[in-house]
Design a protein around this motif. Structure first.
Motif, short mmCIF file in Angstrom:
data_model
loop_
_atom_site.label_atom_id
_atom_site.label_comp_id
_atom_site.label_asym_id
_atom_site.label_seq_id
_atom_site.Cartn_x
_atom_site.Cartn_y
_atom_site.Cartn_z
N GLU A 225 58.76 -9.79 9.88
CA GLU A 225 59.66 -8.63 10.35
C GLU A 225 60.45 -8.96 10.49
OE1 GLU A 225 59.70 -8.13 15.36
OE2 GLU A 225 57.75 -8.70 14.37
N ALA A 226 61.48 -9.66 10.38
CA ALA A 226 63.09 -9.79 10.10
C ALA A 226 63.46 -8.50 9.60
CB ALA A 226 63.68 -11.21 9.98
N ALA A 227 62.42 -8.47 8.35
CA ALA A 227 62.87 -7.98 6.78
C ALA A 227 62.90 -6.23 7.30
CB ALA A 227 61.97 -7.54 5.69
N PHE A 228 62.21 -5.82 7.76
CA PHE A 228 61.93 -5.12 8.84
C PHE A 228 63.31 -4.12 9.39
CE2 PHE A 228 60.27 -1.59 11.87
CZ PHE A 228 60.05 -0.08 10.09
N ILE A 229 63.47 -5.02 10.52
CA ILE A 229 64.25 -4.99 11.48
C ILE A 229 65.78 -4.83 10.47
CG2 ILE A 229 65.26 -5.82 13.31
CD1 ILE A 229 62.63 -4.84 13.70
N VAL A 230 65.81 -5.81 9.78
CA VAL A 230 67.67 -5.41 9.19
C VAL A 230 67.80 -3.90 8.50
CG1 VAL A 230 68.82 -6.29 7.85
CG2 VAL A 230 67.83 -8.31 9.52
N GLY A 231 66.76 -3.94 8.33
CA GLY A 231 66.37 -2.26 6.92
C GLY A 231 67.11 -1.32 8.31
N ALA A 232 65.96 -1.92 9.08
CA ALA A 232 66.42 -0.48 10.24
C ALA A 232 67.71 -0.43 11.20
CB ALA A 232 65.36 -1.00 11.18
N ALA A 233 68.13 -1.54 11.40
CA ALA A 233 69.33 -1.48 11.92
C ALA A 233 70.52 -1.01 11.02
CB ALA A 233 69.62 -3.46 12.06
N ASN A 234 70.49 -1.17 9.56
CA ASN A 234 71.04 -0.71 8.73
C ASN A 234 71.30 0.93 8.00
OD1 ASN A 234 72.27 -3.71 7.71
ND2 ASN A 234 70.60 -3.31 6.05
N TYR A 235 69.97 1.76 8.12
CA TYR A 235 70.06 2.78 8.35
C TYR A 235 70.64 3.57 9.91
CZ TYR A 235 67.69 7.42 8.40
OH TYR A 235 67.07 8.57 8.55
N LEU A 236 70.00 2.19 11.02
CA LEU A 236 70.96 3.60 12.23
C LEU A 236 72.25 3.01 11.70
CD1 LEU A 236 68.06 2.27 14.91
CD2 LEU A 236 68.13 4.53 13.83
N ALA A 237 72.68 2.15 10.71
CA ALA A 237 74.46 2.33 11.66
C ALA A 237 74.94 2.90 10.50
CB ALA A 237 74.73 0.97 10.66
N SER A 238 74.40 3.78 8.80
CA SER A 238 74.65 4.23 8.47
C SER A 238 74.85 5.84 9.19
CB SER A 238 73.61 4.10 6.87
OG SER A 238 73.51 5.61 6.63
N ARG A 239 73.62 6.31 10.16
CA ARG A 239 73.29 7.45 10.34
C ARG A 239 74.56 7.50 11.37
NH1 ARG A 239 71.08 11.65 9.61
NH2 ARG A 239 70.35 11.51 11.76
#
Length: 285
Positions: free
Chosen positions: A126-140
């Motif tokens: 689950e951590a892999a998806f959460i990290v990817g989500a956090a990076n996406y939102l930071a980029s946004r």
């Protein structure tokens, strides 16, 4: 959410019969494209925005064709003061700058989507998806900061969109005004479209885990592809919810949306460059 409407302070004026090429087919073509762009639907969806960008490209084509006419070149060369020349050239450069900002934001968004997709493929944990989500939102967040800066610059540009007495100058200003308005809608669409209440927005966010419901609700209030993905990822991080079955469709739609907008903006960028080169040729000869 619906993208912001064309600014009412940006006016479009028709030319007088004193323009040397008033009876020329290209003038009628220009006015047809201008009127069609003015009457087009607000850019509340990716399809309506793509249509608007396509219409703007047609208007830019007509403008550049008019600039190739000897009568137009004579009018500009003879009647433009140095101040007027500077305004036109500065205006064309500013439009290119805004267009470049839009291209950069779309590219960054596409790369962020690719990162989330990569995280989904590696979602053994689950951590892999959460990290990817956090990076996406930071980029946004970075994308939105760049867009807000560009939108502030657009407000300053509007002050210069004053139609001159010279008819050819009027046409150039009308084209610039239409371009500014459309790019403003594009940037707002990518960033955070206005017009939706917080209550309605969070209603959609709470239902994003239920695709049958959100499909209807999102259409009713005009939530676009960018915000659907934003909303899901924010909710996923908050709830530590890593099931992405209902999310795949939103992500794929966003990817298609970005690709279509990138294509339109790239075409528009080339046309803006072409028009700027035409102006430089006229004033340097």
């Amino acid at each position: 959410m619906a993208a912001i409407q064309s600014n009412p302070n940006v006016s479009y004026h028709m030319r007088s019969n004193s323009f040397p090429t008033a009876s020329h087919p290209l003038v009628s073509q220009f006015e047809e494209h201008l009127n069609r762009l003015k009457s087009s639907a607000s850019a509340s969806s990716s399809s309506s925005l793509s249509h608007k960008l396509s219409g703007l490209q047609d208007l830019q084509d007509s403008t550049d064709k008019l600039l190739q006419l000897s009568t137009s070149q004579q009018v500009l060369a003879q009647d433009c003061s140095q101040k007027c020349v500077d305004e036109l050239l500065d205006g064309s450069l500013r439009l290119l700058d805004i267009c470049i900002t839009a291209k950069d934001c779309l590219l960054q968004s596409k790369e962020s989507v690719a990162e989330v997709q990569s995280a989904i493929r590696r979602r053994g944990a689950e951590a892999a998806f959460i990290v990817g989500a956090a990076n996406y939102l930071a980029s946004r967040k970075n994308v939105k900061k760049a867009i807000q800066k560009a939108l502030r610059n657009i407000k300053g540009i509007r002050n210069d969109l004053i139609v001159k007495e010279n008819d050819m100058l009027s046409m150039l200003k009308e084209t610039e005004a239409a371009t500014v308005s459309t790019l403003e809608s594009l940037l707002s669409f990518i960033s955070d479209p206005k017009g939706q209440s917080k209550q309605s927005r969070w209603s959609v966010i709470s239902k994003l885990m239920h695709p049958k419901r959100v499909a209807c609700d999102s259409q009713e209030i005009g939530i676009n592809e960018f915000e659907k993905v934003d909303a899901f990822l924010k909710s996923a991080i908050k709830q530590k919810y890593a099931s992405i079955d209902s999310f795949q469709g939103h992500l794929e739609n966003l990817e298609i949306c970005i690709q279509n907008l990138e294509t339109e903006v790239e075409c528009l960028s080339r046309k803006l460059i072409k028009t700027r080169v035409s102006l430089l040729n006229i004033f340097n000869n």
